[in-house]
Design a protein around this motif. Sequence first.
Motif, PDB file in Angstrom:
ATOM      1  N   LYS A   1      26.423  25.191 -26.858  1.00 27.06           N
ATOM      2  CA  LYS A   1      27.257  25.690 -27.966  1.00 27.06           C
ATOM      3  C   LYS A   1      26.569  26.773 -28.809  1.00 27.06           C
ATOM      4  N   CYS A   2      25.590  27.446 -28.238  1.00 22.66           N
ATOM      5  CA  CYS A   2      24.897  28.494 -29.000  1.00 22.66           C
ATOM      6  C   CYS A   2      25.639  29.828 -28.892  1.00 22.66           C
ATOM      7  N   ALA A   3      25.202  30.797 -29.705  1.00 18.27           N
ATOM      8  CA  ALA A   3      25.657  32.182 -29.553  1.00 18.27           C
ATOM      9  C   ALA A   3      24.635  32.861 -28.637  1.00 18.27           C
ATOM     10  N   TRP A   4      25.116  33.437 -27.550  1.00 10.66           N
ATOM     11  CA  TRP A   4      24.218  34.076 -26.567  1.00 10.66           C
ATOM     12  C   TRP A   4      24.308  35.590 -26.751  1.00 10.66           C
ATOM     13  N   PHE A   5      23.200  36.178 -27.180  1.00  9.44           N
ATOM     14  CA  PHE A   5      23.144  37.621 -27.427  1.00  9.44           C
ATOM     15  C   PHE A   5      22.604  38.315 -26.179  1.00  9.44           C
ATOM     16  N   THR A   6      23.365  39.254 -25.646  1.00  4.05           N
ATOM     17  CA  THR A   6      22.974  39.894 -24.396  1.00  4.05           C
ATOM     18  C   THR A   6      23.570  41.297 -24.292  1.00  4.05           C
ATOM     19  N   ILE A   7      23.035  42.058 -23.321  1.00  5.74           N
ATOM     20  CA  ILE A   7      23.685  43.330 -22.984  1.00  5.74           C
ATOM     21  C   ILE A   7      24.178  43.294 -21.529  1.00  5.74           C
ATOM     22  N   MET A   8      24.076  42.111 -20.920  1.00 11.10           N
ATOM     23  CA  MET A   8      24.578  41.949 -19.549  1.00 11.10           C
ATOM     24  C   MET A   8      26.100  41.816 -19.611  1.00 11.10           C
ATOM     25  N   ASN A   9      26.807  42.589 -18.801  1.00 14.11           N
ATOM     26  CA  ASN A   9      28.270  42.630 -18.994  1.00 14.11           C
ATOM     27  C   ASN A   9      29.074  42.430 -17.710  1.00 14.11           C
ATOM     28  N   ASN A  10      28.496  41.736 -16.718  1.00 16.67           N
ATOM     29  CA  ASN A  10      29.245  41.525 -15.480  1.00 16.67           C
ATOM     30  C   ASN A  10      29.792  40.093 -15.388  1.00 16.67           C
ATOM     31  N   ALA A  11      30.495  39.820 -14.290  1.00 19.75           N
ATOM     32  CA  ALA A  11      31.195  38.534 -14.129  1.00 19.75           C
ATOM     33  C   ALA A  11      30.252  37.329 -14.177  1.00 19.75           C
ATOM     34  N   ASN A  12      28.980  37.540 -13.813  1.00 16.08           N
ATOM     35  CA  ASN A  12      28.035  36.412 -13.806  1.00 16.08           C
ATOM     36  C   ASN A  12      27.856  35.813 -15.200  1.00 16.08           C
ATOM     37  N   VAL A  13      28.055  36.650 -16.210  1.00 16.32           N
ATOM     38  CA  VAL A  13      27.922  36.194 -17.599  1.00 16.32           C
ATOM     39  C   VAL A  13      28.936  35.070 -17.876  1.00 16.32           C
ATOM     40  N   ALA A  14      30.135  35.229 -17.349  1.00 23.56           N
ATOM     41  CA  ALA A  14      31.166  34.212 -17.574  1.00 23.56           C
ATOM     42  C   ALA A  14      30.803  32.920 -16.852  1.00 23.56           C
TER      43      ALA A  14
ATOM     44  N   ALA B   1      30.081  29.452 -18.870  1.00 21.94           N
ATOM     45  CA  ALA B   1      30.903  28.261 -18.616  1.00 21.94           C
ATOM     46  C   ALA B   1      30.018  27.086 -18.194  1.00 21.94           C
ATOM     47  N   LEU B   2      29.099  27.339 -17.276  1.00 20.54           N
ATOM     48  CA  LEU B   2      28.299  26.239 -16.729  1.00 20.54           C
ATOM     49  C   LEU B   2      27.292  25.706 -17.744  1.00 20.54           C
ATOM     50  N   ALA B   3      26.789  26.585 -18.598  1.00 17.20           N
ATOM     51  CA  ALA B   3      25.767  26.154 -19.561  1.00 17.20           C
ATOM     52  C   ALA B   3      26.366  25.806 -20.925  1.00 17.20           C
ATOM     53  N   ASP B   4      27.692  25.767 -21.014  1.00 19.36           N
ATOM     54  CA  ASP B   4      28.382  25.399 -22.264  1.00 19.36           C
ATOM     55  C   ASP B   4      27.970  26.256 -23.457  1.00 19.36           C
ATOM     56  N   ILE B   5      27.919  27.572 -23.229  1.00 21.21           N
ATOM     57  CA  ILE B   5      27.610  28.514 -24.306  1.00 21.21           C
ATOM     58  C   ILE B   5      28.796  28.540 -25.286  1.00 21.21           C
ATOM     59  N   GLY B   6      28.495  28.615 -26.586  1.00 18.67           N
ATOM     60  CA  GLY B   6      29.569  28.610 -27.583  1.00 18.67           C
ATOM     61  C   GLY B   6      30.309  29.937 -27.659  1.00 18.67           C
ATOM     62  N   VAL B   7      29.535  31.025 -27.717  1.00 21.59           N
ATOM     63  CA  VAL B   7      30.151  32.360 -27.790  1.00 21.59           C
ATOM     64  C   VAL B   7      29.168  33.375 -27.189  1.00 21.59           C
ATOM     65  N   VAL B   8      29.715  34.283 -26.369  1.00 18.18           N
ATOM     66  CA  VAL B   8      28.892  35.357 -25.814  1.00 18.18           C
ATOM     67  C   VAL B   8      29.011  36.551 -26.753  1.00 18.18           C
ATOM     68  N   VAL B   9      27.859  37.100 -27.175  1.00 13.51           N
ATOM     69  CA  VAL B   9      27.867  38.266 -28.058  1.00 13.51           C
ATOM     70  C   VAL B   9      27.286  39.453 -27.292  1.00 13.51           C
ATOM     71  N   LEU B  10      28.142  40.378 -26.889  1.00 14.25           N
ATOM     72  CA  LEU B  10      27.652  41.595 -26.238  1.00 14.25           C
ATOM     73  C   LEU B  10      27.205  42.546 -27.334  1.00 14.25           C
ATOM     74  N   CYS B  11      25.940  42.967 -27.261  1.00 19.10           N
ATOM     75  CA  CYS B  11      25.363  43.803 -28.315  1.00 19.10           C
ATOM     76  C   CYS B  11      25.331  45.274 -27.906  1.00 19.10           C
ATOM     77  N   GLU B  12      24.951  46.133 -28.846  1.00 13.79           N
ATOM     78  CA  GLU B  12      24.822  47.579 -28.592  1.00 13.79           C
ATOM     79  C   GLU B  12      26.152  48.204 -28.143  1.00 13.79           C
ATOM     80  N   ASN B  13      27.243  47.571 -28.544  1.00 16.68           N
ATOM     81  CA  ASN B  13      28.572  48.078 -28.175  1.00 16.68           C
ATOM     82  C   ASN B  13      28.832  48.108 -26.663  1.00 16.68           C
ATOM     83  N   VAL B  14      28.082  47.307 -25.938  1.00 13.45           N
ATOM     84  CA  VAL B  14      28.302  47.200 -24.491  1.00 13.45           C
ATOM     85  C   VAL B  14      29.656  46.521 -24.269  1.00 13.45           C
ATOM     86  N   GLN B  15      30.462  47.101 -23.416  1.00 16.29           N
ATOM     87  CA  GLN B  15      31.799  46.550 -23.162  1.00 16.29           C
ATOM     88  C   GLN B  15      31.783  45.706 -21.889  1.00 16.29           C
ATOM     89  N   PRO B  16      32.589  44.645 -21.842  1.00 19.30           N
ATOM     90  CA  PRO B  16      32.629  43.834 -20.620  1.00 19.30           C
ATOM     91  C   PRO B  16      33.240  44.639 -19.475  1.00 19.30           C
TER      92      PRO B  16
END
Lengths: 139, 104
Positions: free
Chosen positions: B43-56, B60-75
Motif C-alpha cells: 500500500k505504499c506510493a511507488w515513485f518511478t520513471i518506468m512507464n511500461n506495462a510491467n509497472v502495472a 498489482a502483484l506487490a499490492d502497491i497503493g499508488v504508482v507515481v510517475l515522476c518527471e512528467n513521464v507519461q504511461p
Amino acid sequence: MSSLHLEFDVAGNNFVSAGSASNEVKLTLKKLGVEPAIIRKVAVAMYEGEINMVIHAGGGKAIVDIFGDKIDIELKDSGPGIADISLAMKEGYSTATDTIREQGFGAGMGLPNMKRYTDEFEIESTVGVGTTVRLAVYF
Amino acid sequence: MKITELIKILDAKVISMPQQDIEISGGYCGDLLSFVMGRAPEKCAWFTIMNNANVAAVAALADIGVVVLCENVQPDGHLLKAVKNKEIALIVTALPIFEAARKI
C-alpha cells in the motif's frame, strides 16, 4: 485432501502478457481466503519465475497445485539452461541484455527473490535442455 | 496520508484512480522491478520513471497503493490499458523522484 490444479502457458518475449499467470493465482488464493501477506509472497515469487521464462527461455509452463495448507508451483522451460546455478543465485548477477534492462528487469534479483519469498525452493537445469524451478509456500 | 492528499501535494495529474481512496503506508523509489517487488511496502506510493506495462504487473502483484510517475513521464499505451484493467491508481507529477518522495 482435495486440491486445485492450474496450468498456464507463459509466452516468450511478451512483456504485455507477462504476469497474467501470477495474477490469476493471486486472485484464486484471495478467493480461497489465504492471508494477504502469504499471497504477496506467492505472487512475487511466481512473477519472477514467469519473467525469467519470458526473458531467458522463450516461454514455458507454470503448473500450480493448491492444497489446504500450501501451494506448489512448478515453472518448467525448454530454454538454454543455466551453466552455473550458484552464480545465477547471487544477488546482482544477471545475463539480461540492455533491451531487457530498459524494461526494468535484469537486476539479478529474480532467483534470489524466488528463494527469499518461498518456504521451499528447488532448481534443476541442464544446458541445452532447460530449467525447472519448484516452489512451495505454506499458508 | 491518503492518495487524494498526495495528488494535491504533488500537483499530480490523475491517470487512473479506480479504487477507494486508501491510506498510503509510506513510499518506495526505484525503477528496477525486482527491487520494487522485493522491498516496496504494501500500500505504499511507488515513485518511478518506468512507464511500461510491467509497472502495472508489479504494482498489482506487490499490492502497491499508488504508482507515481515522476518527471512528467507519461504511461505508454500498454501501461495505460493495464492500470485501468487491473484497477491500479496511477498519477503523474512534474517533480523529480527525490522532490516528490520527500513530500510524503
